[in-house]
Enzyme design. Structure first.
Site, PDB file in Angstrom:
ATOM      1  N   HIS A 156      -1.433  11.203  -2.106  1.00 38.70           N
ATOM      2  CA  HIS A 156      -2.689  10.704  -1.547  1.00 38.70           C
ATOM      3  C   HIS A 156      -3.683  11.821  -1.290  1.00 38.70           C
ATOM      4  O   HIS A 156      -4.826  11.782  -1.734  1.00 38.70           O
ATOM      5  CB  HIS A 156      -2.421   9.935  -0.251  1.00 38.70           C
ATOM      6  N   HIS A 168       0.837  -1.205   0.000  1.00 39.00           N
ATOM      7  CA  HIS A 168       0.000   0.000   0.000  1.00 39.00           C
ATOM      8  C   HIS A 168       0.871   1.255   0.000  1.00 39.00           C
ATOM      9  O   HIS A 168       1.721   1.406   0.880  1.00 39.00           O
ATOM     10  CB  HIS A 168      -0.870  -0.041   1.262  1.00 39.00           C
TER      11      HIS A 168
HETATM   12  O1  G3P Z   1      -6.523   1.569  -3.168  1.00 35.72           O
HETATM   13  C1  G3P Z   1      -6.895   1.125  -1.914  1.00 35.72           C
HETATM   14  C2  G3P Z   1      -6.626   2.109  -0.815  1.00 35.72           C
HETATM   15  O2  G3P Z   1      -5.412   2.778  -1.057  1.00 35.72           O
HETATM   16  C3  G3P Z   1      -7.720   3.103  -0.666  1.00 35.72           C
HETATM   17  O3  G3P Z   1      -7.546   3.943   0.431  1.00 35.72           O
HETATM   18  O4  G3P Z   1      -7.114   6.208   1.309  1.00 35.72           O
HETATM   19  O5  G3P Z   1      -5.314   4.535   1.308  1.00 35.72           O
HETATM   20  O6  G3P Z   1      -6.062   5.532  -0.820  1.00 35.72           O
HETATM   21  P1  G3P Z   1      -6.471   5.099   0.550  1.00 35.72           P
HETATM   22 MG    MG Z   2      -4.851   4.435  -2.256  1.00 30.43          MG
END
Ligand code: G3P
Ligand code: MG
Length: 255
Positions: free
Chosen positions: A64, A22
């Protein structure tokens, strides 16, 4: 045709690893930087989720938040600065001194790094509010060009159905996943209307029945952000196809 050497990604022809880091390496390195990708790869991760939005001059960059304040030395909306201005920012010092000076990556830089190292990409299209259609189309077109000839195209995903529709209209052959934080009753119809190959859901709304229903309808299922090894094992036991995690040091990638 965007990626002429790529076979179409379908549920029956699913090329992606099960474990996905992630934002690069989760929280161990500054999110959405090349340094994070390198760290994630050092733990054996072969696929990366990252967030992409547009600069003022329409160039896809990794970020982000809608604003620069949390993860860079800048302030204000990301789309208030052009690419040259974003390139002056420090996207690593906020995390820890060892990462000071780390730049904001372009999608082009990430395309080069991942392809040079045989890594897979999940591009989360995360538009700043009001730029959904423009971002979906621009990211898809840039991805088409940057991954042209790649054996495996990037998987596009978004919470914004408007952005996904624009990506579909711009480059239909790039695979798409519908991101959901809560599961709407018509999730399957929504995913199918956008021509998605996968549902990508918050792990809290998934269970064995939802995963089985998606599989029965010909969709793969991904989930975020799964950081507990026990929960990861449970989800994979239910047949989850893609596990997005910050815990690259605690959840060993396999398959
Ligand atoms: O793509 C999945 C996840 O990254 C979504 O949440 O806020 O971490 O972008 P966020
Ligand atoms: Mg994400």
């Amino acid at each position: 045709m965007g990626a002429p050497n790529s076979a179409a990604v379908t549920a029956a022809n699913w090329p992606y690893p099960r474990h996905i880091a992630h934002r690069g390496a989760g929280k161990l390195a500054p999110e959405n930087t090349l340094a994070a990708f390198r760290l994630g790869a050092s733990f054996g991760y072969r696929m990366f989720e990252f967030d992409v939005k547009l600069s003022a001059d329409g160039k896809p960059v990794l970020m982000h938040d809608a604003t620069l304040d949390r993860t860079t030395s800048g302030a204000g909306r990301v789309d208030a600065l052009n690419l040259c201005e974003l390139a002056q920012l420090d996207a690593g010092a906020w995390h820890s001194p060892g990462y000071a000076g780390e730049p904001v990556p372009t999608l082009a830089a990430i395309a080069r790094y991942t392809q040079a190292n045989g890594l897979y990409s999940n591009i989360e299209i995360k538009p700043v509010p009001g730029r959904e259609t423009q971002t979906g189309a621009a990211v898809a077109l840039d991805a088409q060009s940057l991954w042209r000839g790649a054996a495996v195209p990037p998987l596009l995903s978004s919470f914004s159905e408007e952005a996904l529709a624009a990506a579909r209209d711009a480059v239909p052959e790039l695979p798409r996943a519908l991101l959901v934080d809560v599961l709407p009753p018509d999730w399957l119809a929504r995913a199918q209307a956008l021509g998605c190959v996968a549902l990508d859901a918050n792990y809290r709304v998934l269970d064995a029945q939802v995963i089985a229903a998606a599989h029965a309808a010909g969709l793969k299922v991904l989930s975020y952000t799964v950081n507990e090894p026990e929960r990861a094992a449970q989800l994979l036991g239910w047949g989850l196809d893609g596990l997005i995690t910050d815990a690259v040091d605690a959840i060993a990638p396999a398959g």
